[in-house]
Design a protein around this motif. Structure first.
Motif, PDB file in Angstrom:
ATOM      1  N   LYS A 110       0.874  -1.173   0.000  1.00  0.00           N
ATOM      2  CA  LYS A 110       0.000   0.000   0.000  1.00  0.00           C
ATOM      3  C   LYS A 110       0.907   1.217   0.000  1.00  0.00           C
ATOM      4  O   LYS A 110       1.857   1.289   0.767  1.00  0.00           O
ATOM      5  N   ALA A 111       0.609   2.158  -0.869  1.00  0.00           N
ATOM      6  CA  ALA A 111       1.439   3.358  -0.981  1.00  0.00           C
ATOM      7  C   ALA A 111       0.634   4.443  -1.671  1.00  0.00           C
ATOM      8  O   ALA A 111      -0.392   4.175  -2.276  1.00  0.00           O
ATOM      9  N   VAL A 112       1.126   5.680  -1.573  1.00  0.00           N
ATOM     10  CA  VAL A 112       0.489   6.775  -2.315  1.00  0.00           C
ATOM     11  C   VAL A 112       1.066   6.882  -3.723  1.00  0.00           C
ATOM     12  O   VAL A 112       0.592   7.664  -4.529  1.00  0.00           O
ATOM     13  N   GLY A 113       2.073   6.068  -4.025  1.00  0.00           N
ATOM     14  CA  GLY A 113       2.648   6.084  -5.352  1.00  0.00           C
ATOM     15  C   GLY A 113       3.962   5.338  -5.395  1.00  0.00           C
ATOM     16  O   GLY A 113       4.339   4.670  -4.433  1.00  0.00           O
ATOM     17  N   PHE A 114       4.646   5.479  -6.512  1.00  0.00           N
ATOM     18  CA  PHE A 114       5.934   4.817  -6.671  1.00  0.00           C
ATOM     19  C   PHE A 114       6.741   5.472  -7.787  1.00  0.00           C
ATOM     20  O   PHE A 114       6.207   6.187  -8.627  1.00  0.00           O
ATOM     21  N   LYS A 115       8.044   5.205  -7.746  1.00  0.00           N
ATOM     22  CA  LYS A 115       8.959   5.512  -8.838  1.00  0.00           C
ATOM     23  C   LYS A 115       9.489   4.168  -9.323  1.00  0.00           C
ATOM     24  O   LYS A 115       9.940   3.357  -8.514  1.00  0.00           O
ATOM     25  N   GLY A 116       9.391   3.920 -10.620  1.00  0.00           N
ATOM     26  CA  GLY A 116       9.839   2.647 -11.169  1.00  0.00           C
ATOM     27  C   GLY A 116      10.884   2.845 -12.244  1.00  0.00           C
ATOM     28  O   GLY A 116      10.898   3.861 -12.945  1.00  0.00           O
ATOM     29  N   TYR A 117      11.734   1.840 -12.373  1.00  0.00           N
ATOM     30  CA  TYR A 117      12.829   1.884 -13.330  1.00  0.00           C
ATOM     31  C   TYR A 117      12.933   0.515 -13.997  1.00  0.00           C
ATOM     32  O   TYR A 117      12.878  -0.512 -13.323  1.00  0.00           O
ATOM     33  N   GLY A 118      13.062   0.487 -15.302  1.00  0.00           N
ATOM     34  CA  GLY A 118      13.176  -0.794 -15.986  1.00  0.00           C
ATOM     35  C   GLY A 118      13.175  -0.642 -17.480  1.00  0.00           C
ATOM     36  O   GLY A 118      13.766   0.303 -18.020  1.00  0.00           O
ATOM     37  N   PHE A 119      12.461  -1.569 -18.161  1.00  0.00           N
ATOM     38  CA  PHE A 119      12.475  -1.622 -19.617  1.00  0.00           C
ATOM     39  C   PHE A 119      11.102  -1.978 -20.166  1.00  0.00           C
ATOM     40  O   PHE A 119      10.390  -2.797 -19.593  1.00  0.00           O
ATOM     41  N   TYR A 120      10.754  -1.360 -21.290  1.00  0.00           N
ATOM     42  CA  TYR A 120       9.659  -1.827 -22.128  1.00  0.00           C
ATOM     43  C   TYR A 120      10.293  -2.681 -23.223  1.00  0.00           C
ATOM     44  O   TYR A 120      11.232  -2.234 -23.888  1.00  0.00           O
ATOM     45  N   GLU A 121       9.784  -3.881 -23.418  1.00  0.00           N
ATOM     46  CA  GLU A 121      10.175  -4.738 -24.532  1.00  0.00           C
ATOM     47  C   GLU A 121       8.952  -4.848 -25.433  1.00  0.00           C
ATOM     48  O   GLU A 121       7.890  -5.275 -24.974  1.00  0.00           O
ATOM     49  N   GLU A 122       9.091  -4.419 -26.683  1.00  0.00           N
ATOM     50  CA  GLU A 122       7.911  -4.301 -27.535  1.00  0.00           C
ATOM     51  C   GLU A 122       8.146  -4.831 -28.935  1.00  0.00           C
ATOM     52  O   GLU A 122       9.277  -4.855 -29.420  1.00  0.00           O
ATOM     53  N   SER A 139       9.254  -4.748 -17.790  1.00  0.00           N
ATOM     54  CA  SER A 139      10.082  -5.399 -16.774  1.00  0.00           C
ATOM     55  C   SER A 139      10.679  -4.308 -15.892  1.00  0.00           C
ATOM     56  O   SER A 139      11.083  -3.257 -16.386  1.00  0.00           O
ATOM     57  N   ARG A 140      10.671  -4.550 -14.622  1.00  0.00           N
ATOM     58  CA  ARG A 140      11.162  -3.538 -13.677  1.00  0.00           C
ATOM     59  C   ARG A 140      12.412  -4.043 -12.965  1.00  0.00           C
ATOM     60  O   ARG A 140      12.440  -5.161 -12.467  1.00  0.00           O
ATOM     61  N   LEU A 141      13.405  -3.165 -12.904  1.00  0.00           N
ATOM     62  CA  LEU A 141      14.615  -3.450 -12.152  1.00  0.00           C
ATOM     63  C   LEU A 141      14.489  -2.983 -10.710  1.00  0.00           C
ATOM     64  O   LEU A 141      15.098  -3.543  -9.806  1.00  0.00           O
ATOM     65  N   ARG A 142      13.681  -1.932 -10.528  1.00  0.00           N
ATOM     66  CA  ARG A 142      13.550  -1.347  -9.199  1.00  0.00           C
ATOM     67  C   ARG A 142      12.231  -0.601  -9.112  1.00  0.00           C
ATOM     68  O   ARG A 142      11.796   0.037 -10.061  1.00  0.00           O
ATOM     69  N   VAL A 143      11.594  -0.684  -7.936  1.00  0.00           N
ATOM     70  CA  VAL A 143      10.399   0.093  -7.624  1.00  0.00           C
ATOM     71  C   VAL A 143      10.592   0.686  -6.243  1.00  0.00           C
ATOM     72  O   VAL A 143      10.881  -0.039  -5.281  1.00  0.00           O
ATOM     73  N   ASP A 144      10.476   2.007  -6.147  1.00  0.00           N
ATOM     74  CA  ASP A 144      10.549   2.702  -4.863  1.00  0.00           C
ATOM     75  C   ASP A 144       9.160   3.236  -4.544  1.00  0.00           C
ATOM     76  O   ASP A 144       8.637   4.081  -5.277  1.00  0.00           O
ATOM     77  N   PHE A 145       8.562   2.732  -3.458  1.00  0.00           N
ATOM     78  CA  PHE A 145       7.229   3.182  -3.069  1.00  0.00           C
ATOM     79  C   PHE A 145       7.311   4.535  -2.369  1.00  0.00           C
ATOM     80  O   PHE A 145       8.275   4.825  -1.659  1.00  0.00           O
TER      81      PHE A 145
END
Length: 165
Positions: A110-122, A139-145
């Motif tokens: 549960k969070a008010v949001g997040f910052k995510g880092y990763g890749f779109y493979e399309e 695909s995400r390498l990191r998620v900071d809530f």
């Protein structure tokens, strides 16, 4: 393909992904829907189950992001043209999502949001003289809530003009 045709395809795919980020963040759901082929499928997104259709995917985004402030950035794609009408790419990405209230996330947090880092493979297909997204995997390498006491977005800023282009 000639070099000119290859460069034109690369630019069209870059413009397609730029439109995806803008339309998503500006909440223009119908225009976003039009960026995907009829048979498009999606994996790795918290807003829709793996294998979702374009309609289910966009409805999931609309449900999850309508009240949120979101910022999606994609950078420096690696694009591979498979033919004159098919391509694939990988896009480094960063996203920021913040809701007005605490939200239950598909990750179990549960969070008010997040910052995510990763890749779109399309994958992409050229149909009726325009490129469309046929498959997208996040695909995400990191998620900071974002903690509950994270500052609320500032109100009163100049919003984007949704009909600029």
């Amino acid at each position: 393909m000639t070099n000119e045709q290859r460069l034109s395809a690369f630019e069209a795919i870059r413009q397609l992904k730029a439109a995806y980020c803008r339309l998503l963040d500006c909440k223009q759901w119908q225009s976003l829907h039009a960026l995907f082929s009829e048979d498009a499928r999606f994996d790795g997104f918290g807003s829709a189950p793996d294998g979702s259709t374009r309609t289910a995917f966009v409805k999931g985004l609309e449900h999850r992001l309508t009240e949120a402030v979101s910022v999606h950035h994609c950078h420096n794609p690696e694009i591979d043209l498979l033919s004159d009408s098919e391509a694939k790419a990988i896009w480094p990405m960063m996203d920021y999502v913040q809701w007005p209230d605490l939200m239950q996330l598909s990750e179990g947090e549960k969070a008010v949001g997040f910052k995510g880092y990763g890749f779109y493979e399309e994958t992409y297909r050229r149909e009726a003289n325009r490129w469309l997204i046929t498959y997208s995997r996040l695909s995400r390498l990191r998620v900071d809530f974002l903690a509950n006491d994270h500052p609320a977005p500032r109100k009163g800023r100049l919003p984007p003009q949704t009909n600029w282009i």
